[in-house]
Design a protein around this motif. Structure first.
Motif, mmCIF file in Angstrom:
data_model
loop_
_atom_site.group_PDB
_atom_site.id
_atom_site.type_symbol
_atom_site.label_atom_id
_atom_site.label_comp_id
_atom_site.label_asym_id
_atom_site.label_seq_id
_atom_site.Cartn_x
_atom_site.Cartn_y
_atom_site.Cartn_z
ATOM 1 N N THR A 170 0.828 -1.208 0.000
ATOM 2 C CA THR A 170 0.000 0.000 0.000
ATOM 3 C C THR A 170 0.862 1.257 0.000
ATOM 4 O O THR A 170 0.566 2.226 -0.709
ATOM 5 C CB THR A 170 -0.938 0.011 1.229
ATOM 6 N N LYS B 48 -1.291 5.898 -1.369
ATOM 7 C CA LYS B 48 -1.121 5.172 -0.104
ATOM 8 C C LYS B 48 -2.462 4.756 0.499
ATOM 9 O O LYS B 48 -2.688 4.862 1.704
ATOM 10 C CB LYS B 48 -0.299 6.007 0.883
ATOM 11 N N LEU C 2 -5.155 4.124 6.150
ATOM 12 C CA LEU C 2 -4.714 3.818 4.786
ATOM 13 C C LEU C 2 -5.932 3.750 3.876
ATOM 14 O O LEU C 2 -6.154 2.966 3.084
ATOM 15 C CB LEU C 2 -3.946 2.490 4.754
#
Length: 184
Positions: free
Chosen positions: A120, A126, A184
């Motif tokens: 990621t 991201k 995230l």
């Protein structure tokens, strides 16, 4: 132990936010694995959430990591199966080896979270939502990528009857489901 109590216990022993996020990710993956395999979801998620309880106490020393967690959880009268799975997620602290579906699931499930997070973080945004399962399996082969992630432990998913591509997809989807908690 209810989840709220377990989360309080985790935060009592683990102060590093990234380690807490790792434990939350492991909990989510274990929930998905329990559902997929028809296992006890509450038991499996508790193991995922608490498996690294002593990581700061032991300074992540693999020769002792997990042993203090066993002591803490025994004092709390946690199910011995949970304690055993947690103890065995790190085989370097003793001579015993993982032998059950629960043992292999916890070890593989908590380990793949590191590979998914590393994957990621190389994406421009991201965001877990941008990651595809194929990207995770592709990075399994790139041993220079996320070197600290033990690919052999991740491959233990096959010992519980889940092929790597399906395991990567299931784990990624579980983590995507809590992306806000993971930042995230």
């Amino acid at each position: 132990m209810k989840r709220e109590e377990a989360l309080e216990l985790l935060k009592e022993y683990v102060k590093n936010e990234n380690m807490i996020k790792h434990c939350l990710a492991s909990e989510a993956v274990m929930a998905s694995l329990a559902d997929r395999l028809g296992e006890d979801r509450e038991k499996w998620t508790l193991a995922g959430l608490l498996h690294d309880l002593d990581v700061e106490i032991t300074d992540a020393d693999l020769k002792i990591h997990g042993l203090k967690t066993v002591e803490i959880l025994q004092e709390k009268n946690i199910d011995p199966e949970i304690i055993e799975a947690i103890r065995l997620h790190n085989e370097d602290a003793h001579d015993d080896r993982r032998s059950t579906v629960f043992h292999h699931a916890l070890a593989a499930g908590e380990t793949i979270t590191g590979l998914i997070i590393a994957t990621t973080l190389v994406y421009p945004d991201k965001k877990l939502a941008s990651v595809k399962p194929k990207s995770v399996t592709k990075r399994m082969k790139a041993t220079a990528f996320a070197r600290s992630v033990n690919r052999d432990i991740i491959r233990e998913c096959e010992l519980i009857g889940i092929p790597l591509p399906e395991f990567a997809a299931l784990s990624l989807e579980a983590m995507q489901g809590i992306h806000e908690d993971l930042g995230l």
